[in-house]
Scaffold this motif. Structure first.
Motif, PDB file in Angstrom:
ATOM      1  N   PRO A  29       0.830  -1.219   0.000  1.00  0.00           N
ATOM      2  CA  PRO A  29       0.000   0.000   0.000  1.00  0.00           C
ATOM      3  C   PRO A  29       0.855   1.255   0.000  1.00  0.00           C
ATOM      4  O   PRO A  29       1.973   1.247   0.518  1.00  0.00           O
ATOM      5  N   THR A  30       0.342   2.319  -0.569  1.00  0.00           N
ATOM      6  CA  THR A  30       1.032   3.611  -0.488  1.00  0.00           C
ATOM      7  C   THR A  30       0.729   4.191   0.902  1.00  0.00           C
ATOM      8  O   THR A  30      -0.194   3.722   1.586  1.00  0.00           O
ATOM      9  N   GLN A  51      -3.034  14.385  -2.949  1.00  0.00           N
ATOM     10  CA  GLN A  51      -3.409  14.736  -4.311  1.00  0.00           C
ATOM     11  C   GLN A  51      -3.257  13.533  -5.238  1.00  0.00           C
ATOM     12  O   GLN A  51      -2.794  12.478  -4.815  1.00  0.00           O
ATOM     13  N   THR A  54      -0.941   9.929  -5.332  1.00  0.00           N
ATOM     14  CA  THR A  54      -0.591   9.337  -4.040  1.00  0.00           C
ATOM     15  C   THR A  54      -1.214   7.952  -3.855  1.00  0.00           C
ATOM     16  O   THR A  54      -0.903   7.258  -2.898  1.00  0.00           O
ATOM     17  N   THR A  57      -7.138   7.215  -4.577  1.00  0.00           N
ATOM     18  CA  THR A  57      -8.394   6.633  -5.056  1.00  0.00           C
ATOM     19  C   THR A  57      -8.617   5.253  -4.443  1.00  0.00           C
ATOM     20  O   THR A  57      -9.694   4.962  -3.913  1.00  0.00           O
TER      21      THR A  57
HETATM   22  P1  AMP Z   1      -4.289   8.135  -7.531  1.00  0.00           P
HETATM   23  O1  AMP Z   1      -3.508   9.003  -6.578  1.00  0.00           O
HETATM   24  O2  AMP Z   1      -5.414   7.460  -6.880  1.00  0.00           O
HETATM   25  O3  AMP Z   1      -4.682   8.916  -8.752  1.00  0.00           O
HETATM   26  O4  AMP Z   1      -3.302   6.955  -8.034  1.00  0.00           O
HETATM   27  C1  AMP Z   1      -2.154   7.226  -8.768  1.00  0.00           C
HETATM   28  C2  AMP Z   1      -1.580   6.004  -9.451  1.00  0.00           C
HETATM   29  O5  AMP Z   1      -1.045   5.087  -8.508  1.00  0.00           O
HETATM   30  C3  AMP Z   1      -2.583   5.214 -10.268  1.00  0.00           C
HETATM   31  O6  AMP Z   1      -1.977   4.912 -11.486  1.00  0.00           O
HETATM   32  C4  AMP Z   1      -2.795   3.942  -9.472  1.00  0.00           C
HETATM   33  O7  AMP Z   1      -3.110   2.875 -10.317  1.00  0.00           O
HETATM   34  C5  AMP Z   1      -1.448   3.758  -8.807  1.00  0.00           C
HETATM   35  N1  AMP Z   1      -1.506   3.038  -7.516  1.00  0.00           N
HETATM   36  C6  AMP Z   1      -2.485   3.093  -6.579  1.00  0.00           C
HETATM   37  N2  AMP Z   1      -2.176   2.327  -5.511  1.00  0.00           N
HETATM   38  C7  AMP Z   1      -0.967   1.764  -5.766  1.00  0.00           C
HETATM   39  C8  AMP Z   1      -0.112   0.867  -5.030  1.00  0.00           C
HETATM   40  N3  AMP Z   1      -0.437   0.426  -3.818  1.00  0.00           N
HETATM   41  N4  AMP Z   1       1.049   0.501  -5.609  1.00  0.00           N
HETATM   42  C9  AMP Z   1       1.391   0.992  -6.837  1.00  0.00           C
HETATM   43  N5  AMP Z   1       0.631   1.827  -7.579  1.00  0.00           N
HETATM   44  C10 AMP Z   1      -0.539   2.222  -7.048  1.00  0.00           C
END
Ligand code: AMP
Length: 437
Positions: A29-30, A51, A54, A57
């Protein structure tokens, strides 16, 4: 022993969700996911500073899918969603809908996305079926509520995504109207990149003892992205850009211009230089934008020229090159622009072509990111020969924009979560910060 929140398996998620995550290939997880998921699963309200980029979503989608599958008290009825996700643009709405679909694929929950700028009737038809999760832009949502197609009285969970953008875009009254239609007892999550007084006020009126989470983007301007400034006369920018693309064999370049007209002209000029380029912006038809973005994503189009608004939310992993053909008026947009590259852990390169009239903008950007961007000379294009002010292009005066009632300028289109994730373009109605798009 406390859980190791750096593992998806330790966040308390259902096996159905862990399976869906495994299918995406994400290993860990991030930070926003580690912090937000347990809080939301526990049923609390959330105020999150995060934002795009990160992983926010998934940070709200995963736990809300779980909460909805755990709350059994409501029978899903047509037009009465249990969860409402509001987001400012159709682009973001479509991307969230894709995420809901991706992470919820092993759960029996129904979701639907609505946004404006397009025929409302297919959305009216679709909302005759039961829906658990409705993803919507504010204007179209209110239109559907006004037509008695959507009833918000059964909302258990509300997500306000990109709240700062929504305020920037003049959606505050719409948001307030929507809030008045929701049940008092509900779980609310608010995401915003910045926290102005207005956002704090909104958060205060909407959230009940929220847990607070704050993260910086996975690629802040100072990490992963290699940034360079080339000082160059305005009249020679196009020539320099062509040379950079050709000499460095750049295969996938996102180029930012300030104006739609500038984007068109540049794409044409690059074409004359033998470089395959297309422009995307709000004046292009949806079909043209979708096509250009699809070609750019699959690598068959070398250069995509975009305005900030059109590029907002474009999600391309591993995009190697971003070029600021002109610097943005708003420094934060620089960070958003270069955040298109260096995503998902890959290195990216961001090059800015800066002419003498843009030096003030450059200073503002450097102040924001807290560092000086290296100036690099390209042979044959060294320094400035123009006097300051000599390159200002006269603009036609614009008619003042109006926005009231149902005259929405949301340039949005409908779609449902099953129709893929290549949905380019968005508009910022009532945009007060930008002079040109
Ligand atoms: P977001 O900030 O929600 O727009 O996500 C940004 C990007 O990160 C998108 O391309 C997601 O598919 C990718 N992403 C989301 N969660 C992870 C994760 N745990 N590991 C790697 N990539 C991720």
């Amino acid at each position: 022993m406390s859980a190791d929140l750096s593992k998806f398996t330790e966040l308390g998620l259902l096996p159905a969700l862990l399976d869906a995550i495994a299918d995406t290939g994400y290993t860990d997880p991030t930070p926003i996911q580690s912090q937000a998921i347990p809080l939301v699963l526990a049923g609390g309200d959330l105020l999150a500073a995060a934002q795009t980029g990160t992983g926010k979503t998934a940070g709200f989608t995963l736990p809300l899918l779980q909460r909805l599958s755990e709350i059994h008290n409501t029978r899903v009825t047509p037009g009465k969603p249990r969860c409402l996700i509001i987001t400012p643009t159709r682009e973001l709405a479509a991307q969230i809908a894709d995420s809901v679909q991706t992470y919820g694929k092993h759960l029996p929950l129904k979701s639907f996305v609505v946004f404006g700028g397009v025929n409302i009737n297919p959305q009216r038809m679709a909302l005759r079926k039961p829906v658990d999760i409705l993803i919507a832009t504010p204007g179209r949502l209110l239109d559907l509520v006004g037509q008695n197609i959507v009833d918000l009285s059964k909302i258990d969970i509300l997500v306000l995504d990109e709240a700062d953008r929504m305020l920037d875009m003049g959606f505050i009254h719409d948001i307030k109207k929507i809030l008045r239609l929701l049940p008092k007892k509900r779980q609310s999550l608010l995401f915003s990149a910045t926290f102005s007084n207005d956002i704090r006020k909104l958060a205060h009126s909407l959230l009940n003892k929220p847990g607070e989470v704050s993260v910086t983007p996975r690629n802040t301007a100072s990490e992963l992205v290699e940034q360079t400034v080339h000082l160059v006369d305005k009249s020679r920018k196009r020539q320099l850009l062509s040379q950079l693309i050709t000499d460095n064999n750049w295969s996938q370049v996102l180029v930012f211009t300030k104006t739609k007209h500038g984007a068109n002209r540049l794409a044409e000029q690059l074409g004359k230089d033998g470089i395959q380029a297309l422009a995307i912006h709000g004046n292009k038809s949806q079909a043209a934008r979708t096509k250009a973005l699809a070609q750019f994503k699959d690598g068959s189009l070398q250069v995509l020229v975009a305005t900030d608004i059109a590029a907002r939310g474009i999600d391309i992993d591993h995009l190697p090159n971003v070029v600021n053909y002109e610097l943005p008026h708003v420094s934060e947009d620089y960070v958003h622009r270069i955040g298109r590259t260096g995503r998902a852990g890959s290195n990216g390169q961001a090059v800015s072509l800066v002419n003498i009239d843009e030096l003030k903008l450059l200073k503002g950007i450097e102040k924001l990111i807290g560092r000086t961007i290296p100036r690099v000379d390209v042979e044959g294009f060294t320094g400035h020969t123009e006097a300051p002010g000599s390159t200002i292009v006269e603009r036609k005066p614009r008619a003042p924009r109006k926005r009231s009632g149902n005259q929405r300028s949301e340039n949005q289109r409908p779609g449902n979560q099953k129709s893929g994730n290549q949905r380019p373009g968005n508009q910022r109605p009532g945009n007060r910060r930008r002079k040109a798009s």
